[in-house]
Design a protein around this motif. Sequence first.
Motif, PDB file in Angstrom:
ATOM      1  N   VAL A  81      32.976  35.999  33.950  1.00 34.82           N
ATOM      2  CA  VAL A  81      34.224  36.671  33.568  1.00 34.82           C
ATOM      3  C   VAL A  81      34.635  37.654  34.656  1.00 34.82           C
ATOM      4  O   VAL A  81      35.802  37.718  35.056  1.00 34.82           O
ATOM      5  CB  VAL A  81      34.047  37.380  32.207  1.00 34.82           C
ATOM      6  N   ASP A  82      33.662  38.430  35.162  1.00 33.81           N
ATOM      7  CA  ASP A  82      33.972  39.402  36.214  1.00 33.81           C
ATOM      8  C   ASP A  82      34.383  38.708  37.509  1.00 33.81           C
ATOM      9  O   ASP A  82      35.300  39.151  38.199  1.00 33.81           O
ATOM     10  CB  ASP A  82      32.764  40.306  36.470  1.00 33.81           C
ATOM     11  N   LEU A  83      33.681  37.616  37.824  1.00 28.20           N
ATOM     12  CA  LEU A  83      33.983  36.894  39.061  1.00 28.20           C
ATOM     13  C   LEU A  83      35.403  36.321  38.991  1.00 28.20           C
ATOM     14  O   LEU A  83      36.156  36.377  39.978  1.00 28.20           O
ATOM     15  CB  LEU A  83      32.962  35.774  39.247  1.00 28.20           C
ATOM     16  N   ALA A  84      35.765  35.793  37.823  1.00 32.74           N
ATOM     17  CA  ALA A  84      37.114  35.255  37.649  1.00 32.74           C
ATOM     18  C   ALA A  84      38.150  36.345  37.913  1.00 32.74           C
ATOM     19  O   ALA A  84      39.143  36.137  38.606  1.00 32.74           O
ATOM     20  CB  ALA A  84      37.275  34.696  36.239  1.00 32.74           C
ATOM     21  N   SER A  85      37.878  37.536  37.368  1.00 31.74           N
ATOM     22  CA  SER A  85      38.794  38.650  37.558  1.00 31.74           C
ATOM     23  C   SER A  85      38.912  39.020  39.037  1.00 31.74           C
ATOM     24  O   SER A  85      40.007  39.309  39.534  1.00 31.74           O
ATOM     25  CB  SER A  85      38.279  39.825  36.728  1.00 31.74           C
ATOM     26  N   LEU A  86      37.759  38.992  39.748  1.00 34.76           N
ATOM     27  CA  LEU A  86      37.784  39.291  41.189  1.00 34.76           C
ATOM     28  C   LEU A  86      38.607  38.252  41.938  1.00 34.76           C
ATOM     29  O   LEU A  86      39.379  38.592  42.840  1.00 34.76           O
ATOM     30  CB  LEU A  86      36.360  39.302  41.744  1.00 34.76           C
ATOM     31  N   LEU A  87      38.442  36.981  41.561  1.00 33.99           N
ATOM     32  CA  LEU A  87      39.189  35.914  42.227  1.00 33.99           C
ATOM     33  C   LEU A  87      40.686  36.112  42.045  1.00 33.99           C
ATOM     34  O   LEU A  87      41.473  35.916  42.967  1.00 33.99           O
ATOM     35  CB  LEU A  87      38.765  34.543  41.671  1.00 33.99           C
ATOM     36  N   TYR A 107      49.744  30.190  34.653  1.00 37.41           N
ATOM     37  CA  TYR A 107      49.149  31.200  35.526  1.00 37.41           C
ATOM     38  C   TYR A 107      48.089  31.931  34.728  1.00 37.41           C
ATOM     39  O   TYR A 107      47.915  31.720  33.521  1.00 37.41           O
ATOM     40  CB  TYR A 107      50.202  32.185  36.033  1.00 37.41           C
ATOM     41  N   ILE A 108      47.351  32.810  35.407  1.00 36.58           N
ATOM     42  CA  ILE A 108      46.340  33.605  34.709  1.00 36.58           C
ATOM     43  C   ILE A 108      46.422  35.038  35.207  1.00 36.58           C
ATOM     44  O   ILE A 108      46.743  35.289  36.370  1.00 36.58           O
ATOM     45  CB  ILE A 108      44.931  33.008  34.923  1.00 36.58           C
ATOM     46  N   ARG A 109      46.180  35.971  34.311  1.00 35.17           N
ATOM     47  CA  ARG A 109      46.206  37.393  34.661  1.00 35.17           C
ATOM     48  C   ARG A 109      44.831  37.980  34.339  1.00 35.17           C
ATOM     49  O   ARG A 109      44.135  37.489  33.457  1.00 35.17           O
ATOM     50  CB  ARG A 109      47.280  38.087  33.824  1.00 35.17           C
ATOM     51  N   THR A 110      44.439  39.027  35.074  1.00 35.67           N
ATOM     52  CA  THR A 110      43.123  39.620  34.796  1.00 35.67           C
ATOM     53  C   THR A 110      43.122  40.216  33.394  1.00 35.67           C
ATOM     54  O   THR A 110      44.150  40.664  32.887  1.00 35.67           O
ATOM     55  CB  THR A 110      42.783  40.752  35.783  1.00 35.67           C
ATOM     56  N   GLY A 111      41.950  40.233  32.792  1.00 35.23           N
ATOM     57  CA  GLY A 111      41.825  40.790  31.450  1.00 35.23           C
ATOM     58  C   GLY A 111      42.147  39.787  30.368  1.00 35.23           C
ATOM     59  O   GLY A 111      41.942  40.054  29.188  1.00 35.23           O
ATOM     60  N   VAL A 123      30.734  46.127  40.105  1.00 33.80           N
ATOM     61  CA  VAL A 123      29.729  47.001  39.533  1.00 33.80           C
ATOM     62  C   VAL A 123      29.256  46.459  38.185  1.00 33.80           C
ATOM     63  O   VAL A 123      28.072  46.462  37.873  1.00 33.80           O
ATOM     64  CB  VAL A 123      30.308  48.420  39.380  1.00 33.80           C
ATOM     65  N   ASN A 124      30.212  45.966  37.382  1.00 36.79           N
ATOM     66  CA  ASN A 124      29.853  45.445  36.059  1.00 36.79           C
ATOM     67  C   ASN A 124      28.882  44.283  36.141  1.00 36.79           C
ATOM     68  O   ASN A 124      28.001  44.134  35.305  1.00 36.79           O
ATOM     69  CB  ASN A 124      31.111  44.977  35.319  1.00 36.79           C
ATOM     70  N   MET A 125      29.082  43.432  37.142  1.00 34.40           N
ATOM     71  CA  MET A 125      28.239  42.233  37.160  1.00 34.40           C
ATOM     72  C   MET A 125      26.893  42.505  37.841  1.00 34.40           C
ATOM     73  O   MET A 125      25.992  41.705  37.730  1.00 34.40           O
ATOM     74  CB  MET A 125      28.966  41.075  37.843  1.00 34.40           C
ATOM     75  N   GLY A 170      32.456  32.519  30.223  1.00 31.79           N
ATOM     76  CA  GLY A 170      32.416  32.614  31.679  1.00 31.79           C
ATOM     77  C   GLY A 170      32.776  31.296  32.328  1.00 31.79           C
ATOM     78  O   GLY A 170      33.528  31.244  33.310  1.00 31.79           O
ATOM     79  N   GLN A 171      32.255  30.185  31.793  1.00 28.53           N
ATOM     80  CA  GLN A 171      32.550  28.866  32.351  1.00 28.53           C
ATOM     81  C   GLN A 171      34.043  28.590  32.283  1.00 28.53           C
ATOM     82  O   GLN A 171      34.655  28.113  33.250  1.00 28.53           O
ATOM     83  CB  GLN A 171      31.764  27.781  31.592  1.00 28.53           C
ATOM     84  N   PHE A 172      34.638  28.911  31.139  1.00 32.78           N
ATOM     85  CA  PHE A 172      36.058  28.636  30.944  1.00 32.78           C
ATOM     86  C   PHE A 172      36.918  29.474  31.882  1.00 32.78           C
ATOM     87  O   PHE A 172      37.796  28.960  32.579  1.00 32.78           O
ATOM     88  CB  PHE A 172      36.439  28.927  29.483  1.00 32.78           C
ATOM     89  N   LEU A 173      36.654  30.787  31.931  1.00 34.72           N
ATOM     90  CA  LEU A 173      37.503  31.665  32.729  1.00 34.72           C
ATOM     91  C   LEU A 173      37.377  31.405  34.218  1.00 34.72           C
ATOM     92  O   LEU A 173      38.366  31.449  34.952  1.00 34.72           O
ATOM     93  CB  LEU A 173      37.161  33.127  32.436  1.00 34.72           C
ATOM     94  N   LEU A 174      36.153  31.126  34.662  1.00 36.29           N
ATOM     95  CA  LEU A 174      35.949  30.841  36.083  1.00 36.29           C
ATOM     96  C   LEU A 174      36.741  29.592  36.463  1.00 36.29           C
ATOM     97  O   LEU A 174      37.448  29.573  37.484  1.00 36.29           O
ATOM     98  CB  LEU A 174      34.462  30.638  36.344  1.00 36.29           C
TER      99      LEU A 174
END
Lengths: 320, 386
Positions: free
Chosen positions: B177-183, B288-292, A286-288, B110-114
């Motif tokens: 950033v959001d896409l990375a979190s979804l992944l 590793y990576i965690r969301t947020g 939703v955010n994106m 965004g580039q970094f997090l993705l």
Amino acid sequence: MILASQVWTQIFWTSVIAGGLLAGVPLMFTALGEAISERAGVLNIGLEGMMLAGAYCGFLGAYYGGNQWVGYLAGIGAGILASLIMVALCVWLGLDQIVVGIAITLAGEGITSVLYQARFSAEQPRLGNLDSNPIPLLDRIPVLGKAINGQTPLFDQPLIVYLGLTFAFVLAWVFRRTNVGLNLRAAGEKPEALDAAGVSVVATRSYAVLATGSLAGLGGAYLAIAGTGGFQPFLTQGQGFMAIVIAMLARGRPIRVVVFSLMFGIALSLSTVLQLAGIELAPEVVNMLPFAAVILALILFARRAYLPPALALAYVRGAR
Amino acid sequence: MTETTTTTTATGRASVAALPRRPARSLRAERILDVIIRSIVPVVLALVAGGVLLLALGRNPLTFYGNIWTGGVAAGAWQNSAIRMAPFLLIAAGLTLIFRANIWNLGYNGQFLLAAALVSGYAPGLTNHVPAWLAFALLFLLAGAAGAIWTIVPAVLKARYGTNEIITTLMMSFIGVDLASLLIKGPFHDPTTPLPQTAVIPLDKMLPPIPGTRIHIGLLIAFAAIFVVHYMLTRTSWGLRLQIVGANPRAARHFGINLPRLILTSFLASGFLVGLAATADIVGLWGYIRTGWDPAYGDTIIPFVFLARLNALAVVPFIAFFSVLSTGGDLAAQQAGLPTDVLYVLVGLILLFMTVIEYLGRRRELGQSYLPQGLRQALHLRRAVA
């Protein structure tokens, strides 16, 4: 279908509008401010920092003053103080607007977080709920006016929201019909012409940036006082940058700024609303959505997002 | 806006300054002094102003800065700072490169997090199945490609339609950033834990340390990237064209420079370098990576890129300084009972003081700035000829 029956209820639409307003109004104030300075030729990347300054001081004012209006005034004051840096460095001295803007954002993020956690980290005080001012008669319209389950839609909002919406129309009139508006636009379009007409470009831009700062401060204060009912470090979460995007997409037109802000506001609040309706959708999706929509529109329609020619350029008399 | 018009129409002071009046050595000494003034003074002023802020909060600034030294340099702590330097340097290289062309890639988060999400997702499996060196090479390539791909939309929009890259990169950054979190929550989620995080890379599969230290070899790669960027900018025709575009896009078109292609290549290179930083950070340090988790390294690195006057080599000491500041700052802030965000204040102040010092320097004609003319105008006062 289950979806349809859950979505097309009155309570769903009331919460969409209420949530959109709650998240969209801070954006609206800030983006209106950005529209003013952008039209006058000053790109304000420091909006995020100014919002946070406004949010923290607005919180302080409302907390100690015990009144939302003290909070709003404090927020405006903080925004003006932050924008004074920009006026002095970018408008008077002609330093780079992007560099100074980034500096203001960084310093604003840091200083509000440090001050808040140094003083309030233990108690994390909350502000009380805001009273809304329903407009007589109009507040009986379903969806638009009638509050359901504490969700207050368009005609049942705090007074400051009505003032903000009115201000957008006034601003549109000022841009279009008054000398002040003409001067502001000239300062962004062709500052040399404004100078030749005997109006000070520097003064015009200074007032524009101060107006931006006060509106961003007010937006931040509203976010803290009405939106979240308290302050948190990094409360704005990029809304200052969103406001820049909104102002640019709206091409600096106040009415469009209002419309776009509310659309972004609805998108920001949609995930909670959808959860109420029983639809599980990852908040990230939703955010994106609003950003993806904008990017898609830019790719598909590929027209130039119009920006004033003198944007982000310092005006130096007689420079070529 | 050429040099000739400047010298012919400038006031007496400027044209006198252009004459070789003084012997070379004194000019050189003046230039070194100039470097010191313009680079060190903003930092010192920011530390002093930060100290005043700390005093106002009732903390002892000397203890605070002393703790930065303890936590960032003293007794082997410098190795922690050096470990942090690797991603910082790579991001700085990517930003330096594109800022030289006067293009604003503000989508680094965004580039970094993705890239980080992709690397954390594929690293545990990849390091198990192929030889380590191949896995590392693939992971660096993957991250670089992810970062580069994430710049394509802003690059094409700017190249073809002149769309302002500040808004497009920022928007792509939010999406990234959001896409990375979804992944991380979706395909890369570690099924053995309820936490929204990826599987942890085993310690023995991480980037190996430089012999004799705890610092992983990502730092060497970062230094290599810095040298490559410096070489590209100063010794290749591509770098020259990049700087011409940065100085004056209209003149660049008259020179016959293929502007769209240059915009695209500089964006891709910048995104690639930012992506590399993700591999260095994930495979070198976190595992590793965690969301947020959004360290937003770029936000605090930008000031030092400017402070280095967009010179890839000059960035190194500044990034080293900042690595110490941020590593030691964690300890110092903790000891003082403050959030680490106090560093944001220091960095913001450094940036503000830098612009002011630069302005004063220009006013007093302290000497030559290292920036090309057009960039200097973009960054600083437009030169008043009258």
